[in-house]
Scaffold this motif. Structure first.
Motif, PDB file in Angstrom:
ATOM      1  N   HIS A 419       7.479 -49.635  -2.731  1.00 39.92           N
ATOM      2  CA  HIS A 419       7.727 -50.995  -2.487  1.00 39.92           C
ATOM      3  C   HIS A 419       8.209 -51.434  -1.033  1.00 39.92           C
ATOM      4  CE1 HIS A 419       8.552 -49.786  -6.695  1.00 39.92           C
ATOM      5  NE2 HIS A 419       8.058 -50.553  -6.968  1.00 39.92           N
ATOM      6  N   LEU A 420       7.385 -51.943  -0.304  1.00 40.28           N
ATOM      7  CA  LEU A 420       7.564 -52.226   1.276  1.00 40.28           C
ATOM      8  C   LEU A 420       8.228 -53.359   1.418  1.00 40.28           C
ATOM      9  CD1 LEU A 420       3.994 -51.067   2.533  1.00 40.28           C
ATOM     10  CD2 LEU A 420       5.909 -49.664   1.925  1.00 40.28           C
ATOM     11  N   GLY A 421       8.119 -54.407   0.641  1.00 36.06           N
ATOM     12  CA  GLY A 421       8.879 -55.668   0.942  1.00 36.06           C
ATOM     13  C   GLY A 421       8.034 -56.484   2.164  1.00 36.06           C
ATOM     14  N   GLN A 422       8.955 -57.148   3.015  1.00 29.70           N
ATOM     15  CA  GLN A 422       8.203 -58.003   3.923  1.00 29.70           C
ATOM     16  C   GLN A 422       8.648 -57.685   5.286  1.00 29.70           C
ATOM     17  OE1 GLN A 422       9.372 -61.768   2.006  1.00 29.70           O
ATOM     18  NE2 GLN A 422       7.209 -62.379   2.270  1.00 29.70           N
ATOM     19  N   GLY A 423       9.056 -56.360   5.456  1.00 30.73           N
ATOM     20  CA  GLY A 423       9.638 -56.004   6.818  1.00 30.73           C
ATOM     21  C   GLY A 423      10.835 -56.506   7.328  1.00 30.73           C
ATOM     22  N   VAL A 424      11.230 -56.353   8.657  1.00 29.96           N
ATOM     23  CA  VAL A 424      12.472 -56.588   9.247  1.00 29.96           C
ATOM     24  C   VAL A 424      12.081 -57.445  10.452  1.00 29.96           C
ATOM     25  CG1 VAL A 424      14.605 -55.862  10.158  1.00 29.96           C
ATOM     26  CG2 VAL A 424      13.548 -54.505   8.366  1.00 29.96           C
ATOM     27  N   THR A 425      11.933 -58.438  10.233  1.00 30.12           N
ATOM     28  CA  THR A 425      11.254 -59.385  11.343  1.00 30.12           C
ATOM     29  C   THR A 425      11.801 -60.638  11.779  1.00 30.12           C
ATOM     30  OG1 THR A 425       9.493 -60.675   9.862  1.00 30.12           O
ATOM     31  CG2 THR A 425       8.985 -58.523  10.667  1.00 30.12           C
ATOM     32  N   GLU A 426      12.612 -61.282  10.860  1.00 29.59           N
ATOM     33  CA  GLU A 426      13.177 -62.377  11.283  1.00 29.59           C
ATOM     34  C   GLU A 426      14.739 -62.466  11.495  1.00 29.59           C
ATOM     35  OE1 GLU A 426      12.544 -65.511   8.114  1.00 29.59           O
ATOM     36  OE2 GLU A 426      10.506 -65.076   8.075  1.00 29.59           O
ATOM     37  N   GLY A 427      15.004 -62.746  12.784  1.00 24.16           N
ATOM     38  CA  GLY A 427      16.300 -62.780  13.289  1.00 24.16           C
ATOM     39  C   GLY A 427      17.004 -63.947  12.551  1.00 24.16           C
ATOM     40  N   PRO A 428      18.559 -63.799  12.715  1.00 22.76           N
ATOM     41  CA  PRO A 428      19.453 -62.698  12.826  1.00 22.76           C
ATOM     42  C   PRO A 428      19.240 -61.674  12.197  1.00 22.76           C
ATOM     43  CG  PRO A 428      20.815 -64.354  12.035  1.00 22.76           C
ATOM     44  CD  PRO A 428      19.093 -65.074  12.115  1.00 22.76           C
ATOM     45  N   PHE A 429      19.434 -60.316  12.724  1.00 23.29           N
ATOM     46  CA  PHE A 429      19.415 -59.297  11.792  1.00 23.29           C
ATOM     47  C   PHE A 429      20.636 -58.576  11.399  1.00 23.29           C
ATOM     48  CE2 PHE A 429      15.956 -59.698  15.077  1.00 23.29           C
ATOM     49  CZ  PHE A 429      14.815 -59.785  14.121  1.00 23.29           C
ATOM     50  N   TYR A 430      20.830 -57.871  10.268  1.00 20.23           N
ATOM     51  CA  TYR A 430      21.875 -57.223   9.506  1.00 20.23           C
ATOM     52  C   TYR A 430      22.027 -55.836   9.286  1.00 20.23           C
ATOM     53  CZ  TYR A 430      22.336 -62.346   8.551  1.00 20.23           C
ATOM     54  OH  TYR A 430      22.363 -63.750   8.284  1.00 20.23           O
ATOM     55  N   ALA A 431      23.196 -55.318   9.421  1.00 18.00           N
ATOM     56  CA  ALA A 431      23.504 -53.929   8.891  1.00 18.00           C
ATOM     57  C   ALA A 431      24.375 -53.879   7.861  1.00 18.00           C
ATOM     58  CB  ALA A 431      23.568 -53.076  10.203  1.00 18.00           C
ATOM     59  N   LEU A 432      24.428 -53.074   6.900  1.00 18.50           N
ATOM     60  CA  LEU A 432      25.634 -52.858   6.250  1.00 18.50           C
ATOM     61  C   LEU A 432      25.964 -51.157   6.225  1.00 18.50           C
ATOM     62  CD1 LEU A 432      24.925 -54.941   2.639  1.00 18.50           C
ATOM     63  CD2 LEU A 432      26.558 -55.153   4.565  1.00 18.50           C
ATOM     64  N   GLY A 433      26.835 -50.876   6.675  1.00 17.89           N
ATOM     65  CA  GLY A 433      27.380 -49.455   6.780  1.00 17.89           C
ATOM     66  C   GLY A 433      28.582 -49.114   7.647  1.00 17.89           C
ATOM     67  N   PRO A 434      29.060 -47.927   8.020  1.00 17.35           N
ATOM     68  CA  PRO A 434      28.373 -47.025   7.493  1.00 17.35           C
ATOM     69  C   PRO A 434      28.556 -46.567   6.164  1.00 17.35           C
ATOM     70  CG  PRO A 434      30.564 -46.563   8.298  1.00 17.35           C
ATOM     71  CD  PRO A 434      30.450 -47.838   8.566  1.00 17.35           C
ATOM     72  N   MET A 435      27.493 -45.964   5.351  1.00 15.60           N
ATOM     73  CA  MET A 435      27.514 -45.375   3.994  1.00 15.60           C
ATOM     74  C   MET A 435      27.495 -43.940   3.973  1.00 15.60           C
ATOM     75  SD  MET A 435      24.806 -47.919   1.896  1.00 15.60           S
ATOM     76  CE  MET A 435      23.703 -48.036   3.260  1.00 15.60           C
ATOM     77  N   ASN A 436      28.011 -43.430   2.965  1.00 14.68           N
ATOM     78  CA  ASN A 436      28.083 -42.068   2.907  1.00 14.68           C
ATOM     79  C   ASN A 436      27.451 -41.490   1.731  1.00 14.68           C
ATOM     80  OD1 ASN A 436      31.200 -42.447   4.168  1.00 14.68           O
ATOM     81  ND2 ASN A 436      29.772 -41.693   5.401  1.00 14.68           N
ATOM     82  N   ALA A 437      26.856 -40.167   1.531  1.00 14.82           N
ATOM     83  CA  ALA A 437      26.184 -39.625   0.280  1.00 14.82           C
ATOM     84  C   ALA A 437      27.314 -39.027  -0.396  1.00 14.82           C
ATOM     85  CB  ALA A 437      24.982 -38.848   0.635  1.00 14.82           C
ATOM     86  N   TYR A 438      27.248 -39.527  -1.750  1.00 13.76           N
ATOM     87  CA  TYR A 438      28.194 -38.717  -2.734  1.00 13.76           C
ATOM     88  C   TYR A 438      27.492 -38.272  -3.907  1.00 13.76           C
ATOM     89  CZ  TYR A 438      32.540 -39.856   0.064  1.00 13.76           C
ATOM     90  OH  TYR A 438      33.165 -40.152   1.038  1.00 13.76           O
ATOM     91  N   ILE A 439      27.908 -37.272  -4.701  1.00 13.39           N
ATOM     92  CA  ILE A 439      27.561 -37.034  -5.983  1.00 13.39           C
ATOM     93  C   ILE A 439      29.020 -37.492  -6.960  1.00 13.39           C
ATOM     94  CG2 ILE A 439      27.290 -35.292  -7.780  1.00 13.39           C
ATOM     95  CD1 ILE A 439      25.945 -33.557  -5.597  1.00 13.39           C
ATOM     96  N   THR A 440      28.368 -38.746  -7.588  1.00 10.63           N
ATOM     97  CA  THR A 440      29.431 -38.962  -8.510  1.00 10.63           C
ATOM     98  C   THR A 440      29.838 -38.140  -9.659  1.00 10.63           C
ATOM     99  OG1 THR A 440      28.673 -41.253  -8.000  1.00 10.63           O
ATOM    100  CG2 THR A 440      30.113 -41.166  -9.831  1.00 10.63           C
ATOM    101  N   LEU A 441      28.690 -37.524 -10.337  1.00 19.23           N
ATOM    102  CA  LEU A 441      29.003 -36.723 -11.621  1.00 19.23           C
ATOM    103  C   LEU A 441      27.923 -35.927 -11.450  1.00 19.23           C
ATOM    104  CD1 LEU A 441      29.030 -39.701 -14.199  1.00 19.23           C
ATOM    105  CD2 LEU A 441      31.028 -38.216 -13.505  1.00 19.23           C
TER     106      LEU A 441
END
Length: 517
Positions: A419-441
Motif C-alpha cells: 500500500h504505497l499511497g501518494q508519497g511525501v511530496t506536498e509541503g509543509p511536511f510533518y513528523a510524529l515521534g519519537p516512537m519506540n517499539a514495545y511488546i504489549t502482550l
C-alpha cells in the motif's frame, strides 16, 4: 505494602499479585479459605494496572441501561470472527467459560467499587461490549487490593518465587521465595503474567528479532511458565506477541492517569461522563489518547513512511510487527513517521483519525499539536523537518526522494510494501515521534483444564497446581480489546474458588523443589 503477618501456611497460596492473582485470592477467601499472595514486585497490580483498562463482556447492567440486547451466543460468534485464521486453534471450552462469566465478573467488580464507561463499540463485534474502567486502570488494582485486605488475604510483596515444593505423593504443596517456604494446604495458583519481558523465551518461541523488543511491563519474565513446566506442565501456542510502536512517554502530566481511584470518585465520574455530550467527552479523553496510543496504520497506507533515528526508512509499513522489529534493531529503538500536507489534511477530521479509542474518542493531527507538542513536528521543507526532529538532513531527504520514486514506479523494491499511497511530496511536511517499539502482550500459556488445573502433555491434572490469567491462557486466542483483562479476572475467580474447595493435604513435608531456573 508487605503484610506484617508472619504465617507461612494457608489454605491457598497464590503466586502473583496482578489482576488474576488478586481476583483468585478474593474468590478463595470468600469461599472460606485462608490465602497468602506472593508478589515479586514492590507493589501489586501487574499488567492489569498498566493497561488501558478495557473489559469486554456481554449481558451486563451497562448494556441493559444502554438498550443493548446481547447474548452469550452472539459474543462467542463475534469472537470467532475476530479470531480469523486463528479460530482453528481456539480452546473452545475456555472461550465458552470466558463468554459466560465475563458479564457476571463486570458486575462483581462493580460490587467492590470499580466503575466503567460503556458499553462502547469495538469492531468487528456486532454489539457494543467494551467497558472502559474509570478513571484509569489503577482502579482495578486499588479495588482488588482493598477487597483483599477486607477479606483477610495476606500479601507479601518483593517476594520472587524461586521454586515450587512437592511432598512425597508428588503434590504441589507450596513455594520457596526469598529463601523461605510458603505452603498452600489446598493448592497453589500461578498468576504471574505473560513472558513478554523474557528475552530468552521470546527468542526461543518467536525469534531473535522479537527478542530485542522491550516489554511494556518489564516484570513479565515468564516465571509462572517456568515454574509450571518444571512441575510437569506444558506451554502451548507460544508463537504470538503483540508487537507495535508507541509514542515516547509524555513529559506533561496526564490528568486521567493522575486521578485517584476511590470508589466514590469513580462513581461520580461515571455519572458525569454518562451525561456528557459525546463531543465533549471525546475532547476530554484526547489528551490521554495521544499519550497512550501510536498512529493508525491507515496513515501509512495514505503515503506516510517510517524512518529510524538516523533518518533512513527501515521497514515495510504494512506490518506493525515489521516496524516494531526494525525500530528495536535500529540501535536506539527510536522511529519517526514522516508525511506531507496531503496526509495531514486527510487525518485532520472524521473518518480518518490518527489514533483511536474505539467508540469513545479519536485524535487527529491537530490534537498532537495541542496535547503532544514534543512529538509533533511541522516544517516547510524536509531539511527543516530534519532539524526539528534531530534527524540527519541528507539521509531524511534521500529517504523521502527514494520513497517518492518508488511510489511513482508503483513498486517498493526495498521492503515490498503493497500500500504505497501518494508519497511525501506536498509541503509543509510533518513528523510524529519519537516512537519506540514495545511488546504489549504475549499470548500462549500453560495448558489448563476447565477447572484451571495445570495439565501435563497427556492432559492429566498436576495435583495441587492451578494457573490463571496469561499464565493459564490455555490456548485461548483473545484477539480483540478487553479480552485479556476479562480472562484475568474470570480465570482468577474460577481458580480461586476451585482451589478453596479442593481437599486439604495433610502432608506438607517437602521432598522436592522445582526451581524456576
Amino acid at each position: 505494602m508487605s503484610s506484617t503477618a508472619v504465617s507461612s501456611t494457608a489454605d491457598v497460596l497464590v503466586i502473583g499479585g496482578g489482576g488474576s492473582g488478586m481476583s483468585a485470592a478474593i474468590s478463595a477467601a470468600t469461599s472460606g479459605a485462608t490465602v497468602i499472595v506472593l508478589e515479586k514486585c514492590p507493589n501489586v497490580g501487574g499488567s492489569t494496572a498498566m493497561s488501558v483498562g478495557s473489559f469486554t463482556a456481554a449481558n451486563t447492567a451497562y448494556q441493559y441501561r444502554a438498550g443493548v440486547n446481547d447474548s452469550i451466543e452472539l459474543f462467542v460468534e463475534d469472537m470467532k470472527v475476530a479470531n480469523g485464521e486463528f479460530e482453528q486453534r481456539e480452546n473452545k471450552e475456555l472461550r465458552r467459560i470466558l463468554a459466560e462469566n465475563a458479564g457476571p465478573t463486570v458486575e462483581w467488580l462493580g460490587s467492590i467499587g470499580v466503575q466503567f464507561l460503556g458499553p462502547t463499540p469495538e469492531p468487528p463485534y456486532e454489539k457494543p461490549r467494551m467497558h472502559n474502567v474509570l478513571p484509569n486502570s489503577g482502579a482495578y488494582a486499588e479495588a482488588l487490593l482493598r477487597e483483599c485486605r477486607k477479606r483477610g488475604v495476606v500479601i507479601h510483596t518483593s517476594m520472587r518465587v524461586e521454586e515450587l515444593l512437592r511432598n512425597a505423593e508428588g503434590e504441589i504443596i507450596g513455594a520457596r521465595a526469598n529463601g523461605r517456604e510458603y505452603f498452600g494446604r489446598r493448592g497453589v495458583i500461578l498468576a504471574t503474567g505473560d513472558y513478554s519481558a523474557s528475552t530468552e523465551m521470546k527468542a526461543k518461541y518467536v525469534g531473535e528479532a522479537a527478542a530485542k523488543i522491550p516489554a511494556v511491563n518489564p516484570n513479565n519474565t515468564g516465571d509462572g511458565f517456568k515454574l509450571g513446566t518444571e512441575a510437569g506442565g506444558v506451554m502451548i501456542q507460544m508463537d504470538r506477541l503483540y508487537e507495535g510502536l508507541r509514542f515516547a512517554p509524555s513529559i506533561r502530566v496526564d490528568p486521567i492517569k493522575m486521578l485517584p481511584s476511590h470508589p466514590l470518585i469513580s462513581k461520580a465520574m461515571r455519572l458525569v461522563v454518562e451525561r456528557l455530550p459525546r463531543k465533549i467527552l471525546a475532547y476530554v479523553i484526547r489528551g490521554a489518547l495521544t499519550s497512550w496510543v501510536g498512529p493508525n496504520n491507515t496513515m501509512y497506507r495514505a503515503g506516510a513512511i517510517l524512518v529510524g533515528h538516523g533518518g533512513k526508512r527501515i521497514a515495510n509499513e504494512d506490518s506493525d510487527k515489521a516496524m516494531a522489529r526494525a525500530t528495536a534493531a535500529d540501535g536506539k529503538n527510536t522511529a519517526y513517521m514522516i508525511f506531507d500536507e496531503r496526509v495531514a489534511t486527510k487525518f485532520s477530521a472524521w473518518p480518518n483519525p490518527v489514533s483511536t479509542f474505539p467508540g469513545v474518542a479519536y485524535a487527529y493531527v491537530d490534537d498532537y499539536k495541542r496535547y503532544r507538542p514534543d512529538v509533533y513536528h511541522r516544517a516547510g521543507t524536509i531539511e527543516e523537518l530534519a532539524a526539528s526532529t534531530g534527524l540527519d538532513p541528507a539521509m531524511l531527504t534521500a529517504s523521502v526522494e527514494e520513497w517518492n520514486a518508488k511510489v511513482a514506479a508503483g513498486k517498493d523494491g526495498d521492503f515490498d510494501r503493497q500500500h504505497l499511497g501518494q508519497g511525501v511530496t506536498e509541503g509543509p511536511f510533518y513528523a510524529l515521534g519519537p516512537m519506540n517499539a514495545y511488546i504489549t502482550l504475549a499470548d500462549g500459556g500453560l495448558a489448563v483444564d476447565t477447572e484451571l488445573r495445570v495439565t501435563t502433555a497427556e492432559g492429566e491434572a498436576i495435583p495441587g497446581l492451578w494457573a490463571a490469567g496469561s499464565t493459564g491462557q490455555g490456548g485461548l486466542q483473545l484477539l480483540n480489546h478487553g479480552l485479556h483483562i476479562g480472562w484475568a479476572m474470570v480465570s482468577g475467580r474460577i481458580a480461586g474458588r476451585n482451589v478453596a474447595q479442593a481437599p486439604s493435604r495433610p502432608d506438607l513435608r517437602v521432598t522436592a523443589g522445582l526451581a524456576v531456573g
